[in-house]
Design a protein around this motif. Structure first.
Motif, short mmCIF file in Angstrom:
data_model
loop_
_atom_site.label_atom_id
_atom_site.label_comp_id
_atom_site.label_asym_id
_atom_site.label_seq_id
_atom_site.Cartn_x
_atom_site.Cartn_y
_atom_site.Cartn_z
N PHE A 1 31.62 142.90 -8.64
CA PHE A 1 32.61 142.55 -9.64
C PHE A 1 32.51 143.57 -10.77
O PHE A 1 31.40 143.85 -11.23
CB PHE A 1 32.36 141.15 -10.20
CG PHE A 1 32.28 140.06 -9.16
CD1 PHE A 1 33.20 139.99 -8.12
CD2 PHE A 1 31.28 139.11 -9.23
CE1 PHE A 1 33.12 138.97 -7.18
CE2 PHE A 1 31.20 138.09 -8.29
CZ PHE A 1 32.12 138.02 -7.27
N GLY B 1 37.26 143.75 -5.07
CA GLY B 1 38.54 143.16 -5.41
C GLY B 1 39.73 143.94 -4.89
O GLY B 1 40.87 143.60 -5.19
N LYS C 1 39.27 135.05 -5.03
CA LYS C 1 37.87 134.74 -5.34
C LYS C 1 37.20 133.98 -4.21
O LYS C 1 36.06 134.26 -3.86
CB LYS C 1 37.77 133.96 -6.65
CG LYS C 1 38.01 134.79 -7.88
CD LYS C 1 37.73 134.02 -9.15
CE LYS C 1 38.76 132.95 -9.36
NZ LYS C 1 38.64 132.26 -10.64
N ASP D 1 35.11 136.04 -15.11
CA ASP D 1 35.64 134.93 -14.33
C ASP D 1 35.00 134.92 -12.94
O ASP D 1 34.57 133.88 -12.44
CB ASP D 1 37.16 135.07 -14.23
CG ASP D 1 37.80 134.00 -13.37
OD1 ASP D 1 37.53 132.80 -13.58
OD2 ASP D 1 38.59 134.37 -12.47
N GLU D 2 34.92 136.08 -12.31
CA GLU D 2 34.32 136.18 -10.98
C GLU D 2 32.83 135.85 -11.02
O GLU D 2 32.33 135.11 -10.16
CB GLU D 2 34.55 137.58 -10.40
CG GLU D 2 36.01 137.83 -10.09
CD GLU D 2 36.35 139.29 -9.88
OE1 GLU D 2 37.33 139.55 -9.14
OE2 GLU D 2 35.68 140.18 -10.44
N GLU E 1 32.45 132.08 -11.52
CA GLU E 1 32.87 131.35 -10.32
C GLU E 1 31.76 131.37 -9.26
O GLU E 1 31.39 130.33 -8.72
CB GLU E 1 34.14 131.97 -9.75
CG GLU E 1 34.61 131.33 -8.46
CD GLU E 1 35.50 130.13 -8.67
OE1 GLU E 1 35.72 129.39 -7.70
OE2 GLU E 1 35.98 129.91 -9.81
#
Length: 186
Positions: free
Chosen positions: A7, A39, A91, A112-113, A116
């Motif tokens: 990430f 990604g 994700k 965010d990744e 998560e």
């Protein structure tokens, strides 16, 4: 070997040192015989880590939502590029496909990744190593804040112990590889 999920920032306006960090991590992932799960973007650090991985001999697997493909930022050089219908499914697939995760410097999307994959790990939905590469103390403030949350019992110490932290590429991959061996022995 392992599929390493990375990430990182996809901004086009980054200092060269961050792009070099991402590229060098990608090269080392390939040199050690791992593959890259990313990604699926071709810009910023995301593009640099994929280019580095390919230069190091790694297979690259990208996951990108259709709206980013439409913006022409897809890593079309990926060995495999999967297009999803949105960020949430992206994700989910990244978490499924990677055996371990390294978070490089980044912004909201990167955080965010990280959160998560870390949250799903604390919920026992996976047992995959999660590492924060804190190059040049980039994440020092975040780590201090998280430790404060632990002191106030908003975050369990066991959750904090799940997050591996390193300051350089070699140590990062050493920690990931050692963790993967430990998971395999369970």
């Amino acid at each position: 070997m392992a599929a390493i999920g990375v990430f990182c920032a996809s901004s086009r306006l980054l200092e060269q040192r961050w792009l070099d960090l991402a590229y060098d991590l990608g090269v080392e992932i390939g040199r050690r015989g791992h593959s890259l799960v990313s990604g699926g973007g071709c810009v910023g650090m995301m593009g640099a880590v994929a280019d580095g991985a390919r230069a190091g001999g790694a297979r690259t697997y990208g996951v990108i939502p259709q709206n980013l493909v439409d913006l022409e930022v897809a890593d079309t050089k990926s060995d495999e590029l999967v297009v999803t219908d949105g960020m949430a499914s992206r994700k989910t697939l990244l978490i499924e496909k990677a055996d371990a995760f390294i978070t490089l410097p980044g912004g909201l999307g990167t955080l965010d990744e990280l959160f998560e994959v870390w949250t799903t790990g604390t919920l026992d939905l996976h047992h995959k190593p999660i590492l924060l590469l804190d190059a040049d103390g980039f994440y020092a403030g975040l780590l201090d804040w998280l430790r404060g949350l632990t002191r106030h019992e908003f975050v369990r110490p066991s959750a904090m112990s799940m997050l591996l932290v390193s300051r350089d590429i070699g140590e990062s991959l050493d920690l990931i590889e050692a963790s993967l061996l430990g998971v395999a022995r369970r």
